[in-house]
Write a protein that holds these residues in place. Structure first.
Motif, short mmCIF file in Angstrom:
data_model
loop_
_atom_site.label_atom_id
_atom_site.label_comp_id
_atom_site.label_asym_id
_atom_site.label_seq_id
_atom_site.Cartn_x
_atom_site.Cartn_y
_atom_site.Cartn_z
N VAL A 44 0.84 -1.21 0.00
CA VAL A 44 0.00 0.00 0.00
C VAL A 44 0.86 1.25 0.00
O VAL A 44 0.59 2.22 -0.71
N PHE A 160 -8.64 0.95 0.94
CA PHE A 160 -7.43 0.19 0.65
C PHE A 160 -7.28 -0.08 -0.85
O PHE A 160 -6.16 -0.22 -1.35
N TRP A 165 -3.68 3.84 3.38
CA TRP A 165 -3.58 3.18 4.68
C TRP A 165 -3.50 4.22 5.80
O TRP A 165 -4.25 4.16 6.77
N ALA A 177 -7.62 -3.89 7.09
CA ALA A 177 -6.81 -4.28 5.93
C ALA A 177 -7.00 -5.76 5.62
O ALA A 177 -7.13 -6.16 4.45
#
Length: 646
Positions: A44, A160, A165, A177
């Protein structure tokens, strides 16, 4: 897919299926789950997270472990033998392969079928499913799904996909997540993933409770059965609120990794062939907790580490490694978050307090059979009796270090929280107590039984009593659990309706093209629509849709002679969500006046020749579909009927 991988693994190593015990799966679930979460965090940050890269990450982890890439340079004897067996088995299979499937079954495949399953593993699977079924029994009381907190979590889960994040500066979002990962790997909607993730957490907690009790007490199934069934079914003796029993919680997921960390700390041999990477494994466990929940990381894990000093002389090397891995995880995972806070000029004190202290959790346990203060006293008495028994066993040179460590941890955390230490949030501790007390109950029972064994070892009656007492006690607890009906104390039961709503949105996600349709619903549907489809409220639909429909179809009938403006285009399909029960007070039910207006509008549309059909009808919901462009919204229709045109 997992079953297929297991079959391939069996062909390669010819390992008896009985070797795949619950401990085998729990260890690997924790280790690879933590590695997956850490890998997702990195992806991410690099703006590389997607379904494709997630699958690549999973296969990369599997490839590294299965083919033991790290041992290619300096392979150990065990690794050489494994590769040799794999190659020999593969070439023998090619040379002697049977083209007749029946003969292949009898000669080859039958060799890999288990002659006997590992019974404690089957028992754990049964308890896990019982835990899920017990929670489904309270689904009618569900007050969490579609609440403000639930919708905020859903928004974070969807973020996400855009590689966000650290955008939610005041929240640790590692659990959400994994909800996103769960949705991607299973292909279900984010709504359904969030709705069912609490059930997955319950199953995982059953597994770690069973594993911890079995490892610490040495009991193959009786004491683990008692402790795990206590957590799974005995809600009337645990601080559980039935109205939020479907809730997913970072406390629960954080405890899963923290308890695995504690098992590896007190019983280092349980880490099995990962022993050479002990520091790395413990670092992964602590890092997972750091990404999931700060209360577990900063309030509970330090007490676990202090309690483990009971066996410092025996496990000095592993305790030091675990302590260093814990500090390194804090330094890296928490350090990154603090750096973000500094860059964005966010108050660090506010950041910590918002993640360690509860702002949206409260203590309300209507299903208890006894007064809550009395129940807390019983908890403390149980743990104190267990502590005295374990000290007595310790003085008699019995190896009960891990049990003593957990009991000390439980009493320290319990008394610090109940006394009212500022940073030990009492509401969060009560949530953790739901997991910790069943373990403590089993350990205290273990201490009592061990002392009685020392006194009555040669008494035949005592041996017979032990054989039947576990079943009798658990049968009693299970029967009384089924007899206690707390659902009658509630008048508002919207849980079944919410379940049908989540199922509807999951069906739309599975079958319709993204942003090719609009959903007409109450205002809560606005949050559900974000990043997925268009949204109209019931009131907007009644007030505006008839005019837009007339303009769109009038210009469409003229063909290319008149250009249709962007704000005049209607989506390919319009789904109108109505509840069969009308209410002006509920956020989820359709109002009587609105219902009448929608019915009138739909009749007018049918009179104009518009296609209006029932898309889905359940006990509480009726969903109608207005089709403005056939074969352009549904995925299957688009694929198989596209040649028919619009």
């Amino acid at each position: 897919m997992l079953l297929g991988l297991l079959v391939v693994h069996q062909f390669a190593v010819r390992q008896h299926l009985q070797n795949y015990t619950y401990s085998y799966f729990v260890r690997r679930t924790a280790i690879y789950g933590a590695a997956l979460l850490l890998g997702m965090f990195v992806l991410v940050q690099l703006n590389m997270y997607s379904t494709f890269t997630l699958i690549l990450l999973l296969f990369g982890i599997s490839f590294y472990n299965y083919f033991k890439i790290g041992s290619l340079i300096n392979p150990r004897g065990k690794d050489k033998n494994l590769k040799r067996r794999m190659l020999i088995a593969f070439f023998i299979f090619l040379e002697k392969r049977e083209r007749n499937l029946k003969k292949l079954w009898h000669k080859e495949l039958k060799n890999y079928m288990p002659k006997q399953f590992h019974r404690p593993t089957l028992l754990l699977l049964g308890i896990g499913f019982v835990a899920i079924l017990m929670r489904f029994g309270y689904v009618g009381l569900d007050g969490y799904t579609l609440s403000k907190s639930w919708l905020e979590s859903l928004d974070i889960v969807k973020n996400f996909d855009a590689n966000f994040w650290l955008i939610d500066d005041y929240r640790v979002v590692g659990e959400l997540a994994l909800v996103n990962v769960y949705a991607k790997l299973t292909g279900i909607s984010k709504e359904m993933a969030l709705y069912t993730f609490g059930l997955i957490e319950a199953f995982m907690l059953c597994a770690v409770i069973f594993y911890l009790i079995a490892t610490f007490t040495g009991s193959r199934w009786r004491l683990p059965f008692v402790g795990t069934m206590f957590f799974a079914t005995v809600f009337y003796l645990l601080p559980v609120n039935p109205t939020i029993i479907m809730e997913h919680s970072p406390i629960y997921l954080g405890l899963f990794f923290a308890l695995i960390f504690f098992i590896f700390l007190c019983r280092p041999k349980e880490i099995a062939h990962f022993e050479t990477k002990y520091f790395l494994v413990q670092f992964l466990m602590a890092s997972a907790v750091a990404l999931i929940n700060y209360y577990v990381l900063f309030m509970l894990m330090p007490i676990l580490l202090v309690a483990s000093l009971v066996d410092f002389g025996r496990n000095k090397k592993y305790i030091l490694k675990s302590f260093l891995s814990y500090l390194l995880a804090i330094l890296l995972m928490v350090g990154i978050k603090l750096l973000v806070c500094y860059i964005r000029k966010i108050d660090i004190y506010s950041f910590f307090t918002s993640n360690i202290l509860s702002v949206d959790t409260y203590s309300y346990f209507p299903s208890l059979l006894v007064d809550f203060n009395t129940l807390l006293l019983l908890y403390q008495i149980t743990a104190s009796v267990g502590l005295l028994g374990l000290v007595f066993l310790r003085l008699n040179k019995k190896n009960i270090g891990p049990n003593l460590s957990f009991t000390i941890f439980f009493l320290l955390a319990f008394n610090i929280s109940v006394i009212g230490f500022k940073w030990m949030d009492i509401d969060l501790f009560f949530k953790a107590l739901t997991v910790l007390y069943p373990i403590q109950f089993a350990i205290s029972l273990f201490a009592i039984l061990r002392i009685l064994d020392m006194i009555l070892l040669k008494k035949t009656a005592w041996v017979k009593f032990k054989r039947v007492s576990t079943i009798v006690v658990l049968a009693f607890l299970t029967i009384t659990t089924l007899m206690v009906d707390v659902t009658n104390t509630y008048s508002a039961k919207t849980g079944e309706l919410k379940k049908e709503i989540v199922n509807l949105y999951d069906k739309l996600y599975q079958n319709q093209f993204q942003n090719s349709y609009v959903v007409v619903n109450n205002y809560y549907g606005y949050k559900l629509a974000q990043k997925e489809h268009l949204f109209l409220s019931h009131q907007q639909f009644v007030a505006e849709y008839a005019k837009r429909d007339s303009v769109f179809h009038a210009k469409k009938a003229l063909g290319g002679a008149v250009k249709i403006k962007d704000d005049e285009i209607l989506p390919e399909s319009v789904f109108v969500v109505l509840t069969k029960e009308k209410s002006s007070e509920s956020l989820f039910h359709t109002q009587e006046e609105t219902y009448t207006g929608i019915e009138t509008l739909l009749k007018d549309l049918k009179a104009k020749g518009r296609t209006v059909k029932t898309y889905q009808e359940t006990e509480h919901l009726k969903v109608l579909e207005i089709i403005n462009a056939p074969n352009l919204s549904g995925i299957n229709e688009m694929i198989f009927n596209y040649d028919q045109g619009i």
